[in-house]
Design a protein around this motif. Structure first.
Motif, PDB file in Angstrom:
ATOM      1  N   THR A   1      35.331  35.303  49.472  1.00 34.71           N
ATOM      2  CA  THR A   1      35.146  35.257  47.965  1.00 34.71           C
ATOM      3  C   THR A   1      36.364  36.023  47.462  1.00 34.71           C
ATOM      4  O   THR A   1      36.275  37.431  47.693  1.00 34.71           O
TER       5      THR A   1
ATOM      6  N   ASN B   1      37.452  35.406  44.057  1.00 32.43           N
ATOM      7  CA  ASN B   1      37.527  35.015  42.681  1.00 32.43           C
ATOM      8  C   ASN B   1      36.004  34.646  42.095  1.00 32.43           C
ATOM      9  O   ASN B   1      35.165  34.361  43.070  1.00 32.43           O
ATOM     10  N   TYR B   2      35.665  34.433  40.981  1.00 29.31           N
ATOM     11  CA  TYR B   2      34.350  34.036  40.486  1.00 29.31           C
ATOM     12  C   TYR B   2      34.013  32.659  41.036  1.00 29.31           C
ATOM     13  O   TYR B   2      32.837  32.459  41.119  1.00 29.31           O
TER      14      TYR B   2
ATOM     15  N   VAL C   1      32.832  33.013  44.627  1.00 20.16           N
ATOM     16  CA  VAL C   1      31.446  33.804  44.886  1.00 20.16           C
ATOM     17  C   VAL C   1      30.247  33.054  44.325  1.00 20.16           C
ATOM     18  O   VAL C   1      29.029  33.442  44.584  1.00 20.16           O
ATOM     19  N   ARG C   2      30.541  32.276  43.363  1.00 13.72           N
ATOM     20  CA  ARG C   2      29.503  31.701  42.541  1.00 13.72           C
ATOM     21  C   ARG C   2      28.663  31.001  43.243  1.00 13.72           C
ATOM     22  O   ARG C   2      27.219  31.279  43.117  1.00 13.72           O
TER      23      ARG C   2
ATOM     24  N   ASP D   1      27.523  42.452  38.473  1.00 12.87           N
ATOM     25  CA  ASP D   1      28.643  42.442  39.134  1.00 12.87           C
ATOM     26  C   ASP D   1      29.839  43.301  39.117  1.00 12.87           C
ATOM     27  O   ASP D   1      30.102  43.746  37.865  1.00 12.87           O
TER      28      ASP D   1
ATOM     29  N   THR E   1      32.584  40.715  43.111  1.00 16.26           N
ATOM     30  CA  THR E   1      33.400  39.616  43.174  1.00 16.26           C
ATOM     31  C   THR E   1      34.745  40.126  43.686  1.00 16.26           C
ATOM     32  O   THR E   1      35.235  39.516  44.762  1.00 16.26           O
ATOM     33  N   HIS E   2      35.309  41.083  43.090  1.00 17.20           N
ATOM     34  CA  HIS E   2      36.644  41.498  43.537  1.00 17.20           C
ATOM     35  C   HIS E   2      36.392  42.780  44.470  1.00 17.20           C
ATOM     36  O   HIS E   2      36.652  44.050  44.033  1.00 17.20           O
TER      37      HIS E   2
ATOM     38  N   TYR F   1      26.498  42.656  43.350  1.00 12.84           N
ATOM     39  CA  TYR F   1      27.656  42.016  44.172  1.00 12.84           C
ATOM     40  C   TYR F   1      28.804  42.307  43.650  1.00 12.84           C
ATOM     41  O   TYR F   1      29.100  43.084  42.402  1.00 12.84           O
TER      42      TYR F   1
ATOM     43  N   HIS G   1      33.039  46.104  39.213  1.00 13.71           N
ATOM     44  CA  HIS G   1      34.463  46.058  39.392  1.00 13.71           C
ATOM     45  C   HIS G   1      34.866  47.333  39.052  1.00 13.71           C
ATOM     46  O   HIS G   1      34.230  48.349  38.769  1.00 13.71           O
TER      47      HIS G   1
ATOM     48  N   TYR H   1      32.385  34.373  34.001  1.00 15.18           N
ATOM     49  CA  TYR H   1      31.881  35.205  34.723  1.00 15.18           C
ATOM     50  C   TYR H   1      30.809  35.204  35.706  1.00 15.18           C
ATOM     51  O   TYR H   1      30.165  36.286  35.677  1.00 15.18           O
ATOM     52  N   ASN H   2      30.297  34.007  35.930  1.00 18.93           N
ATOM     53  CA  ASN H   2      28.925  33.612  36.339  1.00 18.93           C
ATOM     54  C   ASN H   2      27.770  34.190  35.810  1.00 18.93           C
ATOM     55  O   ASN H   2      26.636  34.194  36.291  1.00 18.93           O
TER      56      ASN H   2
END
Length: 273
Positions: free
Chosen positions: A134, A136-137, A140-141, A158, A79-80, A77, A160, A229-230
């Motif tokens: 989503t 931010n962390y 999206v969590r 994740d 996140t950003h 996934y 980036h 960061y999950n």
């Protein structure tokens, strides 16, 4: 007198020829008997081979470990998801920015899927009806948590794009250049060392494949950072910085191929060991 002499001569001749006649008569019989004996002897000398005595030669193994084992599964996934690359926007005539609603890091899903599949790693991406939900962390969590509760994955990524420039995020090897990779670990949860161990293994494997392609692992704690960061959702979670704002599409594709190989090697190593 003459008759007597003839009789005597006949008797002598008969006595002389008798052994020869007897030999001729007996020879076929002897030959047949001898042949039978030789045949029997040869039969006795031939060893009897049973099925259990036949040794099957070992099959030559030409497959790789990844091809023998069932496919590994990766959950990916972004996140950003809006993070973009300047050269890619410039090539398409877009305004050069570092964030873009369409031309961004998510456009590499197809390349990630293809390269991972080549190394027997199945890829599933987080699918959102409205990606803008989503940003931010924290936002999206719940989506990531829900996906992990429904499926078992060997690794969670994740992905980036780093904000650093080319001098930091580009590796030149001969005539080819790569987008450098870096793993970020949040050190503010109880089991972060699992994530750190994975990040270190992947970094080492990447640099074994292409020396210098992976930057040093960064552990983030303290003010101004998320710190988790999950990654607390799964010990096999990793946050990857793929290239930087100056990375080109070719550089990114090359690095995704190396990343796929490294992940496959690590996951299969875990299974074998």
């Amino acid at each position: 007198m003459t008759n007597t002499l003839k009789k005597l001569t006949s008797i002598l001749l008969l006595l002389f020829l008798a052994p020869i006649i007897i030999a001729i008569i007996q020879t076929p019989l002897m030959t047949e008997t001898t042949t039978e004996k030789v045949t029997e002897k040869k039969k006795e000398e031939i060893p009897v081979v049973y099925a259990a005595q036949i040794e099957t030669p070992p099959v030559t193994q030409t497959q790789t470990v990844a091809e023998i084992l069932p496919p590994r599964k990766a959950f990916v996934y972004f996140t950003h998801w809006q993070e973009a690359f300047k050269p890619i926007l410039a090539a398409s005539g877009e305004k050069i920015e570092i964030y873009h609603q369409e031309k961004n890091i998510t456009n590499f899903q197809e390349q990630i899927t293809a390269q991972f599949a080549f190394h027997q790693v199945e890829t599933e991406f987080l699918s959102l009806v409205n990606p803008s939900e989503t940003k931010n962390y924290n936002s999206v969590r719940p989506f990531v948590k829900d996906a992990l509760s429904q499926n078992n994955y060997d690794i969670i990524l994740d992905i980036h794009r780093d904000s650093a420039k080319a001098a930091t995020t580009t590796l030149q090897v001969g005539e080819e250049s790569y987008a450098k990779l870096m793993f970020v670990v949040g050190g503010e949860h109880e089991n972060y060392k699992w994530n750190l161990q994975l990040a270190n293994k992947l970094t080492e494997e990447l640099n074994t494949l292409v020396p210098g392609i992976a930057r040093k692992v960064t552990v983030k704690v303290g003010d101004g950072v998320d710190g988790v960061y999950n990654q607390d959702l799964n010990k096999n979670s990793a946050l990857i910085e793929l290239g930087g704002i100056d990375s080109t599409e070719v550089e990114l594709n090359r690095s995704i191929a190396i990343l796929a190989k490294a992940i496959s090697n690590i996951l299969n190593e875990q299974v074998v060991s």
